[in-house]
Design an enzyme around this catalytic site. Sequence first.
Site, PDB file in Angstrom:
ATOM      1  N   ASP A  65      45.716   5.041  10.797  1.00 23.57           N
ATOM      2  CA  ASP A  65      44.865   4.514  11.860  1.00 23.57           C
ATOM      3  C   ASP A  65      43.388   4.866  11.629  1.00 23.57           C
ATOM      4  O   ASP A  65      42.502   4.050  11.883  1.00 23.57           O
ATOM      5  CB  ASP A  65      45.341   5.023  13.232  1.00 23.57           C
ATOM      6  CG  ASP A  65      46.720   4.456  13.601  1.00 23.57           C
ATOM      7  OD1 ASP A  65      47.193   3.554  12.875  1.00 23.57           O
ATOM      8  OD2 ASP A  65      47.313   4.903  14.591  1.00 23.57           O
ATOM      9  N   SER A 123      52.976   8.526  10.149  1.00 28.35           N
ATOM     10  CA  SER A 123      52.752   7.087   9.986  1.00 28.35           C
ATOM     11  C   SER A 123      51.515   6.627  10.741  1.00 28.35           C
ATOM     12  O   SER A 123      51.126   5.476  10.626  1.00 28.35           O
ATOM     13  CB  SER A 123      53.965   6.330  10.510  1.00 28.35           C
ATOM     14  OG  SER A 123      54.021   6.473  11.915  1.00 28.35           O
ATOM     15  N   CYS A 124      50.891   7.506  11.536  1.00 27.04           N
ATOM     16  CA  CYS A 124      49.813   7.012  12.403  1.00 27.04           C
ATOM     17  C   CYS A 124      48.426   7.536  12.049  1.00 27.04           C
ATOM     18  O   CYS A 124      47.549   6.745  11.710  1.00 27.04           O
ATOM     19  CB  CYS A 124      50.133   7.333  13.855  1.00 27.04           C
ATOM     20  SG  CYS A 124      51.507   6.361  14.460  1.00 27.04           S
ATOM     21  N   PHE A 125      48.206   8.850  12.150  1.00 29.25           N
ATOM     22  CA  PHE A 125      46.832   9.349  12.021  1.00 29.25           C
ATOM     23  C   PHE A 125      46.136   8.879  10.734  1.00 29.25           C
ATOM     24  O   PHE A 125      45.056   8.278  10.815  1.00 29.25           O
ATOM     25  CB  PHE A 125      46.796  10.879  12.110  1.00 29.25           C
ATOM     26  CG  PHE A 125      46.921  11.441  13.513  1.00 29.25           C
ATOM     27  CD1 PHE A 125      47.257  10.628  14.582  1.00 29.25           C
ATOM     28  CD2 PHE A 125      46.701  12.776  13.759  1.00 29.25           C
ATOM     29  CE1 PHE A 125      47.389  11.133  15.868  1.00 29.25           C
ATOM     30  CE2 PHE A 125      46.811  13.301  15.041  1.00 29.25           C
ATOM     31  CZ  PHE A 125      47.165  12.479  16.091  1.00 29.25           C
TER      32      PHE A 125
END
Length: 438
Positions: free
Chosen positions: A274, A269-271
């Site tokens: 983001d 859900s992040c890299f």
Amino acid sequence: MKISIIGGTGYVGLTTAACLAFKGHTVYSVGRNIEKINKINNGIATVYEECLSDILRSAISKGLLFATEDHQKALMNSSIIFICVGTPSKEDGSIDLSQIKTASEQIGESLKKKKDYCVIVVKSTVVPGTTEEFVIPLIEEKSKKEAGVDFGVCMNPEFLREGSAVKDFLYPKEQGIVIGELDKRSGDSLFKIYEDFDAKILRTTLRGAEMIKYARNSYLAKDISFANEIANLCRKLGVDYNEVKIGMEMDSRIGRGRFLNAGIGFGGSCFPKDVKALIAKAKSVGVELGVLERTLLVNEIQPLLMINMLKEFFKPIKGHKIAVLGLAFKKGTDDMRESRSIPIIRALQKEEALIYAFDPQATARSKEIFGDEIYYALTAEEALANAEACLIVTDWPQFSNPKLYNHMKGRIIIDGRRILDPENLSSSFVYRAIGFPE
Ligand code: NAD
């Protein structure tokens, strides 16, 4: 302290809620899905994370954690309010602030009636400037109160990793803690929550804290894509990338970089989200982030290399039985967001392969994506027993046991995570991996 967590049913929110209750605070875990709220109140974690259910049950039995839909009640009773809602990607890569908007408005409504000073803490990942230019104006408008006078504001980026979220939250020595503060009073209030944590605490501006989160994730994502490009070259040149990696890590300026593992790329859900968001933000102010654009491009190519390797053996792949070991984006979680298993399975479906998938935790979430389009085996052995070839997609430790593959019908193993040592496999197996010589 009395604390509210808005978004308390998600990965970050529930971990934050359970861990702060574990530390002895009284926590309201505020969600918007009544089914999930009931589960939490019954001690059942709504996401899979090691130890999370245990500390959740313990907090509930001590009367320290309450899950609720009632924002008003929770916020009126809290001196610190964390915003932990989702900030997913929009089509253009920028972040969707709709959940942040609703949460800020709900806080503003509650603050209107609230007499005591409280501090709003943005924990969701938001691009630099969001807290000052979006969150604060919304709260001020709804509450008719003034930030820095009637209420405080902090930005406290979260660095936990799914798969070790509880440990990372409670023992953040490796990650450190960043407190971005509107003013000293706001920062001092949040500092009280973290002062007994064994970790360095950096106090900075709101924008600084927002940027630190993106810079860290982008740096790590860039390392992964760099490792993958070098590994792809190694494979072509007959060099084992794993040896190159060990050699690189001998240089103290490079160090033991855990993000130098080569494979099918990063998900979660992040890299991906983001990096996309930082590129989009940079574009909006006329700055190009070429390294990060290439980082994303490499990440799109990597999973499909497994399909190319498969095509060496099956021309066409159509009708062949292929086991996919692992669906979650990494070990230790049931999270499927941006998992590399998704482009791999989609490509296999395009080739009309017969897919036998297994994951120890992510089957339910995977069904939300693939429905019944693929077959879900109940065990790795069952998936393998049917398969002519096997793709190792997630680094669950049980997939590194070479004996597991004796259950395989066929002999072709394509290891997307380099978790097997081909030396330990019987010579009847054909082993392919990213960064392993052709
Ligand atoms: P998530 O989707 O799992 O959780 C968000 C939760 O917020 C959902 O349960 C949703 O129902 C709830 N929610 C949304 N609006 C709400 C409202 N108004 N009131 C109450 N509940 C509401 O997302 P996540 O993975 O926990 O991520 C949350 C934020 O933390 C994101 O900005 C993410 O980038 C960041 N982050 C995530 C991780 C991670 O590993 N997942 C790590 C660091 C930072």
